[in-house]
Design a protein around this motif. Structure first.
Motif, PDB file in Angstrom:
ATOM      1  N   TYR A 162       4.157 -40.672   5.531  1.00  9.81           N
ATOM      2  CA  TYR A 162       3.856 -40.828   4.102  1.00  9.81           C
ATOM      3  C   TYR A 162       4.740 -41.916   3.486  1.00  9.81           C
ATOM      4  CZ  TYR A 162       1.853 -39.527  -0.395  1.00  9.81           C
ATOM      5  OH  TYR A 162       1.155 -39.541  -1.587  1.00  9.81           O
ATOM      6  N   SER A 217      -2.650 -42.624   1.540  1.00  8.49           N
ATOM      7  CA  SER A 217      -2.223 -42.533   0.141  1.00  8.49           C
ATOM      8  C   SER A 217      -2.838 -43.633  -0.705  1.00  8.49           C
ATOM      9  CB  SER A 217      -0.689 -42.633   0.043  1.00  8.49           C
ATOM     10  OG  SER A 217      -0.262 -43.938   0.402  1.00  8.49           O
ATOM     11  N   THR A 218      -2.717 -43.464  -2.020  1.00 11.49           N
ATOM     12  CA  THR A 218      -3.123 -44.509  -2.962  1.00 11.49           C
ATOM     13  C   THR A 218      -2.284 -45.764  -2.729  1.00 11.49           C
ATOM     14  OG1 THR A 218      -3.696 -42.849  -4.628  1.00 11.49           O
ATOM     15  CG2 THR A 218      -3.336 -45.089  -5.411  1.00 11.49           C
ATOM     16  N   THR A 227      -6.799 -40.522   1.823  1.00  9.33           N
ATOM     17  CA  THR A 227      -6.592 -39.243   1.159  1.00  9.33           C
ATOM     18  C   THR A 227      -6.606 -39.385  -0.351  1.00  9.33           C
ATOM     19  OG1 THR A 227      -4.197 -39.557   1.270  1.00  9.33           O
ATOM     20  CG2 THR A 227      -5.237 -38.344   3.077  1.00  9.33           C
ATOM     21  N   THR A 228      -6.627 -40.594  -0.842  1.00  3.75           N
ATOM     22  CA  THR A 228      -6.567 -40.846  -2.275  1.00  3.75           C
ATOM     23  C   THR A 228      -7.901 -40.626  -2.967  1.00  3.75           C
ATOM     24  OG1 THR A 228      -6.110 -42.518  -3.963  1.00  3.75           O
ATOM     25  CG2 THR A 228      -7.019 -43.295  -1.877  1.00  3.75           C
ATOM     26  N   SER A 235      -7.950 -42.039  -6.200  1.00  8.07           N
ATOM     27  CA  SER A 235      -7.516 -42.885  -7.307  1.00  8.07           C
ATOM     28  C   SER A 235      -8.693 -43.465  -8.066  1.00  8.07           C
ATOM     29  CB  SER A 235      -6.650 -44.023  -6.773  1.00  8.07           C
ATOM     30  OG  SER A 235      -6.469 -45.028  -7.738  1.00  8.07           O
ATOM     31  N   ILE A 285     -14.253 -43.990  -1.794  1.00  6.76           N
ATOM     32  CA  ILE A 285     -13.626 -42.711  -2.131  1.00  6.76           C
ATOM     33  C   ILE A 285     -14.627 -41.614  -1.786  1.00  6.76           C
ATOM     34  CG2 ILE A 285     -12.571 -41.323  -3.953  1.00  6.76           C
ATOM     35  CD1 ILE A 285     -11.078 -43.922  -3.364  1.00  6.76           C
ATOM     36  N   THR A 316     -13.120 -39.054  -8.278  1.00  9.22           N
ATOM     37  CA  THR A 316     -11.786 -39.552  -8.592  1.00  9.22           C
ATOM     38  C   THR A 316     -11.001 -38.475  -9.344  1.00  9.22           C
ATOM     39  OG1 THR A 316     -12.464 -40.449 -10.727  1.00  9.22           O
ATOM     40  CG2 THR A 316     -12.658 -41.912  -8.804  1.00  9.22           C
ATOM     41  N   TYR A 317      -9.702 -38.714  -9.495  1.00  7.20           N
ATOM     42  CA  TYR A 317      -8.890 -37.780 -10.280  1.00  7.20           C
ATOM     43  C   TYR A 317      -9.370 -37.729 -11.730  1.00  7.20           C
ATOM     44  CZ  TYR A 317      -5.771 -37.800  -6.266  1.00  7.20           C
ATOM     45  OH  TYR A 317      -5.257 -37.672  -4.993  1.00  7.20           O
ATOM     46  N   GLU A 360       2.175 -42.414  -8.239  1.00  6.19           N
ATOM     47  CA  GLU A 360       0.824 -42.904  -8.552  1.00  6.19           C
ATOM     48  C   GLU A 360      -0.175 -41.759  -8.530  1.00  6.19           C
ATOM     49  OE1 GLU A 360      -0.352 -47.159  -7.431  1.00  6.19           O
ATOM     50  OE2 GLU A 360       0.926 -46.537  -5.755  1.00  6.19           O
ATOM     51  N   PHE A 361      -0.025 -40.891  -7.545  1.00  4.51           N
ATOM     52  CA  PHE A 361      -0.869 -39.696  -7.407  1.00  4.51           C
ATOM     53  C   PHE A 361      -0.806 -38.846  -8.679  1.00  4.51           C
ATOM     54  CE2 PHE A 361      -0.712 -35.449  -4.800  1.00  4.51           C
ATOM     55  CZ  PHE A 361      -1.948 -35.063  -5.294  1.00  4.51           C
ATOM     56  N   ASP A 365      -2.036 -40.928 -12.095  1.00  5.04           N
ATOM     57  CA  ASP A 365      -3.351 -41.570 -12.093  1.00  5.04           C
ATOM     58  C   ASP A 365      -4.285 -41.114 -13.206  1.00  5.04           C
ATOM     59  OD1 ASP A 365      -6.342 -41.734 -11.044  1.00  5.04           O
ATOM     60  OD2 ASP A 365      -5.233 -43.261  -9.934  1.00  5.04           O
TER      61      ASP A 365
END
Length: 394
Positions: A82, A110-111, A131-132, A134, A148, A152-153, A181-182, A185
């Motif tokens: 990570y 990750s993002t 895994t993002t 974003s 994606i 999205t989030y 960032e996670f 976001d």
């Protein structure tokens, strides 16, 4: 639907229905997928579970579906810990040694990794996901090769805010998120959207990704007196601690989270304090045994002599991505277009595919799948119960 009828419906022949290869794989070079996962470090539990999903799905494609146009599907697995720098180095190793006509897809951890690799991915025309979820990455103009495989989030927060609106008029909402960032976001979106839905953001709490004492957080929340608290950016690193502390301190708010808070581990670690916790989730759970895809994976693991106990959300999400990418590759191969560009073309054309029932479908909108369900933690059964059907988010 009987199993043989189901397998026939998804393109699996009689031999495969008995657990034998659909067709013999040719001696041609394998089609390769780079998989960059945190197999060590703070999120190793997620990376290792995800790798199981990738391997099961890839083996299923090879052994049951006949590979990719008769070619074997091969995973190139690298540990990132990570860490964006390690992930970037791993990516460069893979790209430098593999032929462009063989390496058709890469998955990252990750993002941050996705953003770091974006210029090179674009230059190489190399399809990528990770895994993002974003919101920024769901932009085919800026990130033309990044997909994606879920909402999205921002989409997830929209689903949660709509649930709040349905539950309580003029609700008071608190946001607790990690300084990553996670975590950050979807926060600007939530702060803009909440007033439009006639609710008030009464508190924000920004934290590290992990900590051992949530007392001060809960004291701040008690002073703000929210009706709902949305947690973002932790992946089960602190959610159980926050929930247990809230229960001990008598905070009555309803807690919510997004995809990476949706695993049964939350209920197991938080105990009774998890009751009523609401999450967004867009795959079936392993205990959804009426789901055809879950049934297939369960039977496949049984045949392999592998553990068939509960597989976590990271497993389900990874398997679902692998199946979708393989299907796009298979269709590209049938059209004589098995290349990076061909894979990208057919990812945009598989909206009728459901990954053996593991997904609602793959109709990408701005390179994301804007659909989710909401689930509520039930501590009596130790499961998450669906409280909505599919919520489609534009």
């Amino acid at each position: 639907m009987k199993r043989r009828e189901f397998l026939k419906a998804v393109g699996v022949g009689t031999a495969a229905a008995f657990g034998l290869p659909h067709i013999a794989l040719s001696q041609a070079r394998p089609v390769k997928v780079g998989v960059l996962l945190p197999l060590t470090g703070p999120f190793a539990f997620a990376g290792q579970a995800g790798l199981e999903g990738w391997r099961d799905a890839a083996e299923y494609v090879n052994e049951v579906l006949g590979g990719i146009g008769g070619r074997k599907l091969e995973l190139l697995v690298e540990d990132t810990g990570y860490d964006v720098a390690k992930a970037t180095a791993a990516f460069n190793r893979i790209v430098s040694r593999e032929r462009p006509e063989d390496l058709l897809f890469v998955y990252g951890d990750s993002t941050g990794t996705a953003k770091a690799l974006a210029p090179e991915l674009t230059r190489l025309g190399l399809p990528f996901s990770g895994t993002t979820f974003s919101n920024e990455l769901a932009d085919p103009e800026k990130y033309p090769t990044i997909y994606i495989f879920g909402p999205t989030y921002n989409d997830m927060f929209e689903a949660l805010l709509r649930q709040i609106q349905r539950t309580k008029a003029r609700a008071r909402v608190a946001l607790v998120y990690s300084n990553t960032e996670f975590g950050r976001d979807p926060i600007p979106y939530a702060k803009k959207r909440a007033p439009e839905l006639r609710m008030e953001i009464v508190h924000e709490e920004v934290t590290p990704t992990s900590f051992t004492d949530a007392t001060s957080i809960i004291l701040n929340l008690r002073r703000a007196n929210p009706d709902f608290v949305i947690l973002q950016g932790y992946a089960l690193s602190v959610e159980p601690l926050i929930l247990r502390t809230a229960r001990e301190q008598g905070l009555k708010a309803t807690f919510m989270g997004t995809y990476y808070s949706s695993d049964l581990a939350l209920i197991q670690r938080a105990g009774p304090a998890a009751e009523g916790f609401i999450v967004t989730y867009h795959n079936p759970y392993w205990y959804d045994t009426l789901n055809q895809g879950v049934q297939e994976l369960l039977r496949f693991r049984q045949r392999k002599g592998r553990d068939t106990s509960y597989r976590p959300t990271y497993y389900m999400g990874s398997a679902t991505v692998m199946f979708a990418v393989a299907e796009a590759m298979r269709r590209a191969a049938q059209a004589g277009k098995l290349s990076r560009a061909g894979l990208a073309e057919y990812l945009e054309k598989i909206e009728d595919y459901t990954a053996l029932g593991l997904s609602r479908g793959y109709k990408f909108v701005n390179h994301r799948l804007p659909q989710t369900k909401l689930y509520r933690a039930n501590t009596r059964t130790g499961r998450f119960d669906a409280i909505t059907d599919w919520v489609v988010l534009g």
